[in-house]
Design a protein around this motif. Structure first.
Motif, PDB file in Angstrom:
ATOM      1  N   MET A   1       0.849  -1.182   0.000  1.00  0.00           N
ATOM      2  CA  MET A   1       0.000   0.000   0.000  1.00  0.00           C
ATOM      3  C   MET A   1       0.886   1.233   0.000  1.00  0.00           C
ATOM      4  SD  MET A   1      -2.845   1.230   2.853  1.00  0.00           S
ATOM      5  CE  MET A   1      -3.478  -0.396   3.040  1.00  0.00           C
ATOM      6  N   SER A   2       0.664   2.100  -0.959  1.00  0.00           N
ATOM      7  CA  SER A   2       1.465   3.318  -1.023  1.00  0.00           C
ATOM      8  C   SER A   2       0.905   4.364  -0.076  1.00  0.00           C
ATOM      9  CB  SER A   2       1.466   3.856  -2.460  1.00  0.00           C
ATOM     10  OG  SER A   2       0.217   4.444  -2.756  1.00  0.00           O
ATOM     11  N   GLY A   3       1.656   5.399   0.170  1.00  0.00           N
ATOM     12  CA  GLY A   3       1.212   6.461   1.053  1.00  0.00           C
ATOM     13  C   GLY A   3      -0.078   7.108   0.576  1.00  0.00           C
ATOM     14  N   ALA A   4      -0.262   7.184  -0.746  1.00  0.00           N
ATOM     15  CA  ALA A   4      -1.467   7.799  -1.288  1.00  0.00           C
ATOM     16  C   ALA A   4      -2.704   6.945  -1.025  1.00  0.00           C
ATOM     17  CB  ALA A   4      -1.301   8.023  -2.789  1.00  0.00           C
ATOM     18  N   ASP A   5      -2.519   5.628  -0.860  1.00  0.00           N
ATOM     19  CA  ASP A   5      -3.645   4.724  -0.639  1.00  0.00           C
ATOM     20  C   ASP A   5      -3.971   4.530   0.838  1.00  0.00           C
ATOM     21  OD1 ASP A   5      -3.811   4.315  -3.359  1.00  0.00           O
ATOM     22  OD2 ASP A   5      -2.521   2.553  -3.312  1.00  0.00           O
ATOM     23  N   LYS A   6      -3.120   5.017   1.699  1.00  0.00           N
ATOM     24  CA  LYS A   6      -3.299   4.783   3.130  1.00  0.00           C
ATOM     25  C   LYS A   6      -4.548   5.484   3.652  1.00  0.00           C
ATOM     26  CE  LYS A   6      -0.624   4.789   7.396  1.00  0.00           C
ATOM     27  NZ  LYS A   6      -1.057   3.465   7.781  1.00  0.00           N
ATOM     28  N   VAL A   7      -5.311   4.759   4.468  1.00  0.00           N
ATOM     29  CA  VAL A   7      -6.518   5.332   5.075  1.00  0.00           C
ATOM     30  C   VAL A   7      -6.097   6.403   6.075  1.00  0.00           C
ATOM     31  CG1 VAL A   7      -8.538   4.838   6.497  1.00  0.00           C
ATOM     32  CG2 VAL A   7      -7.799   3.191   4.774  1.00  0.00           C
ATOM     33  N   LYS A   8      -6.772   7.539   6.009  1.00  0.00           N
ATOM     34  CA  LYS A   8      -6.444   8.654   6.905  1.00  0.00           C
ATOM     35  C   LYS A   8      -7.642   8.963   7.794  1.00  0.00           C
ATOM     36  CE  LYS A   8      -3.144  10.968   3.885  1.00  0.00           C
ATOM     37  NZ  LYS A   8      -3.095  10.167   2.688  1.00  0.00           N
ATOM     38  N   GLY A   9      -7.398   9.762   8.820  1.00  0.00           N
ATOM     39  CA  GLY A   9      -8.468  10.209   9.689  1.00  0.00           C
ATOM     40  C   GLY A   9      -8.959   9.111  10.615  1.00  0.00           C
ATOM     41  N   PRO A  10     -10.171   9.294  11.151  1.00  0.00           N
ATOM     42  CA  PRO A  10     -10.695   8.349  12.138  1.00  0.00           C
ATOM     43  C   PRO A  10     -10.726   6.901  11.645  1.00  0.00           C
ATOM     44  CG  PRO A  10     -12.065  10.307  12.077  1.00  0.00           C
ATOM     45  CD  PRO A  10     -11.070  10.436  10.948  1.00  0.00           C
ATOM     46  N   ALA A  11     -11.016   6.700  10.367  1.00  0.00           N
ATOM     47  CA  ALA A  11     -11.126   5.335   9.843  1.00  0.00           C
ATOM     48  C   ALA A  11      -9.802   4.574   9.914  1.00  0.00           C
ATOM     49  CB  ALA A  11     -11.654   5.356   8.409  1.00  0.00           C
ATOM     50  N   SER A  12      -8.696   5.284  10.040  1.00  0.00           N
ATOM     51  CA  SER A  12      -7.404   4.602  10.136  1.00  0.00           C
ATOM     52  C   SER A  12      -7.301   3.773  11.417  1.00  0.00           C
ATOM     53  CB  SER A  12      -6.251   5.609  10.052  1.00  0.00           C
ATOM     54  OG  SER A  12      -6.244   6.460  11.191  1.00  0.00           O
ATOM     55  N   TYR A  13      -8.128   4.085  12.404  1.00  0.00           N
ATOM     56  CA  TYR A  13      -8.144   3.336  13.667  1.00  0.00           C
ATOM     57  C   TYR A  13      -8.993   2.065  13.591  1.00  0.00           C
ATOM     58  CZ  TYR A  13      -6.174   7.310  16.254  1.00  0.00           C
ATOM     59  OH  TYR A  13      -5.363   8.303  16.728  1.00  0.00           O
ATOM     60  N   PHE A  14      -9.847   1.944  12.579  1.00  0.00           N
ATOM     61  CA  PHE A  14     -10.842   0.881  12.563  1.00  0.00           C
ATOM     62  C   PHE A  14     -10.274  -0.542  12.635  1.00  0.00           C
ATOM     63  CE2 PHE A  14     -14.519   3.531  10.570  1.00  0.00           C
ATOM     64  CZ  PHE A  14     -14.518   4.349  11.684  1.00  0.00           C
ATOM     65  N   PRO A  15      -9.228  -0.874  11.887  1.00  0.00           N
ATOM     66  CA  PRO A  15      -8.709  -2.251  12.015  1.00  0.00           C
ATOM     67  C   PRO A  15      -8.246  -2.588  13.427  1.00  0.00           C
ATOM     68  CG  PRO A  15      -7.883  -1.221  10.018  1.00  0.00           C
ATOM     69  CD  PRO A  15      -8.574  -0.136  10.813  1.00  0.00           C
ATOM     70  N   SER A  16      -7.576  -1.655  14.092  1.00  0.00           N
ATOM     71  CA  SER A  16      -7.099  -1.946  15.447  1.00  0.00           C
ATOM     72  C   SER A  16      -8.262  -1.975  16.443  1.00  0.00           C
ATOM     73  CB  SER A  16      -6.026  -0.950  15.886  1.00  0.00           C
ATOM     74  OG  SER A  16      -6.522   0.363  15.917  1.00  0.00           O
ATOM     75  N   ILE A  17      -9.301  -1.176  16.210  1.00  0.00           N
ATOM     76  CA  ILE A  17     -10.479  -1.204  17.084  1.00  0.00           C
ATOM     77  C   ILE A  17     -11.158  -2.565  16.982  1.00  0.00           C
ATOM     78  CG2 ILE A  17     -12.806  -0.260  17.425  1.00  0.00           C
ATOM     79  CD1 ILE A  17     -11.615   2.489  16.522  1.00  0.00           C
ATOM     80  N   GLU A  18     -11.360  -3.039  15.752  1.00  0.00           N
ATOM     81  CA  GLU A  18     -12.009  -4.339  15.560  1.00  0.00           C
ATOM     82  C   GLU A  18     -11.179  -5.460  16.172  1.00  0.00           C
ATOM     83  OE1 GLU A  18     -12.778  -4.442  11.324  1.00  0.00           O
ATOM     84  OE2 GLU A  18     -14.792  -3.625  11.643  1.00  0.00           O
ATOM     85  N   LYS A  19      -9.877  -5.392  15.996  1.00  0.00           N
ATOM     86  CA  LYS A  19      -9.003  -6.429  16.537  1.00  0.00           C
ATOM     87  C   LYS A  19      -8.998  -6.407  18.067  1.00  0.00           C
ATOM     88  CE  LYS A  19      -4.292  -8.188  16.288  1.00  0.00           C
ATOM     89  NZ  LYS A  19      -2.955  -8.001  15.732  1.00  0.00           N
ATOM     90  N   LYS A  20      -8.887  -5.226  18.658  1.00  0.00           N
ATOM     91  CA  LYS A  20      -8.761  -5.120  20.113  1.00  0.00           C
ATOM     92  C   LYS A  20     -10.055  -5.458  20.847  1.00  0.00           C
ATOM     93  CE  LYS A  20      -7.069  -2.266  23.846  1.00  0.00           C
ATOM     94  NZ  LYS A  20      -6.142  -1.214  24.211  1.00  0.00           N
ATOM     95  N   TYR A  21     -11.188  -4.995  20.310  1.00  0.00           N
ATOM     96  CA  TYR A  21     -12.449  -5.131  21.047  1.00  0.00           C
ATOM     97  C   TYR A  21     -13.357  -6.231  20.500  1.00  0.00           C
ATOM     98  CZ  TYR A  21     -10.681  -0.734  22.784  1.00  0.00           C
ATOM     99  OH  TYR A  21      -9.858   0.236  23.320  1.00  0.00           O
ATOM    100  N   GLY A  22     -12.990  -6.834  19.371  1.00  0.00           N
ATOM    101  CA  GLY A  22     -13.711  -7.994  18.857  1.00  0.00           C
ATOM    102  C   GLY A  22     -15.100  -7.717  18.302  1.00  0.00           C
ATOM    103  N   GLN A  23     -15.375  -6.466  17.967  1.00  0.00           N
ATOM    104  CA  GLN A  23     -16.671  -6.115  17.390  1.00  0.00           C
ATOM    105  C   GLN A  23     -16.447  -5.324  16.098  1.00  0.00           C
ATOM    106  OE1 GLN A  23     -19.623  -7.012  18.386  1.00  0.00           O
ATOM    107  NE2 GLN A  23     -19.228  -7.754  20.457  1.00  0.00           N
ATOM    108  N   PRO A  24     -17.326  -5.518  15.107  1.00  0.00           N
ATOM    109  CA  PRO A  24     -17.189  -4.728  13.873  1.00  0.00           C
ATOM    110  C   PRO A  24     -17.505  -3.255  14.129  1.00  0.00           C
ATOM    111  CG  PRO A  24     -19.226  -5.984  13.836  1.00  0.00           C
ATOM    112  CD  PRO A  24     -18.470  -6.413  15.073  1.00  0.00           C
TER     113      PRO A  24
END
Length: 73
Positions: A1-24
């Motif tokens: 994934m290039s820098g231009a494709d990287k998710v920015k803003g609040p949504a950038s936290y979503f994968p770690s939120i789902e992983k840590k708390y086990g909810q979508p």
């Protein structure tokens, strides 16, 4: 994934939120939507106190959900 494709803003936290708390992300957004009339910080504190989320994760979820709510309304 290039820098231009990287998710920015609040949504950038979503994968770690789902992983840590086990909810979508939709689970958390539904909880936030179920608390009408609360301010941004009231929602952040509610998620932290009631559901044990960290501040950054709670803030990202609330910011994203409220932004989506504004676009729909």
């Amino acid at each position: 994934m290039s820098g231009a494709d990287k998710v920015k803003g609040p949504a950038s936290y979503f994968p770690s939120i789902e992983k840590k708390y086990g909810q979508p992300i939709d689970h958390w957004k539904a909880l936030i939507d179920g608390q009408p009339g609360m301010t941004h910080m009231q929602l952040v504190n509610w998620l932290k106190q009631t559901h044990g989320l960290g501040h950054g994760h709670a803030n990202a979820l609330v910011a994203h959900t409220l932004a989506q709510r504004g676009k729909e309304g």
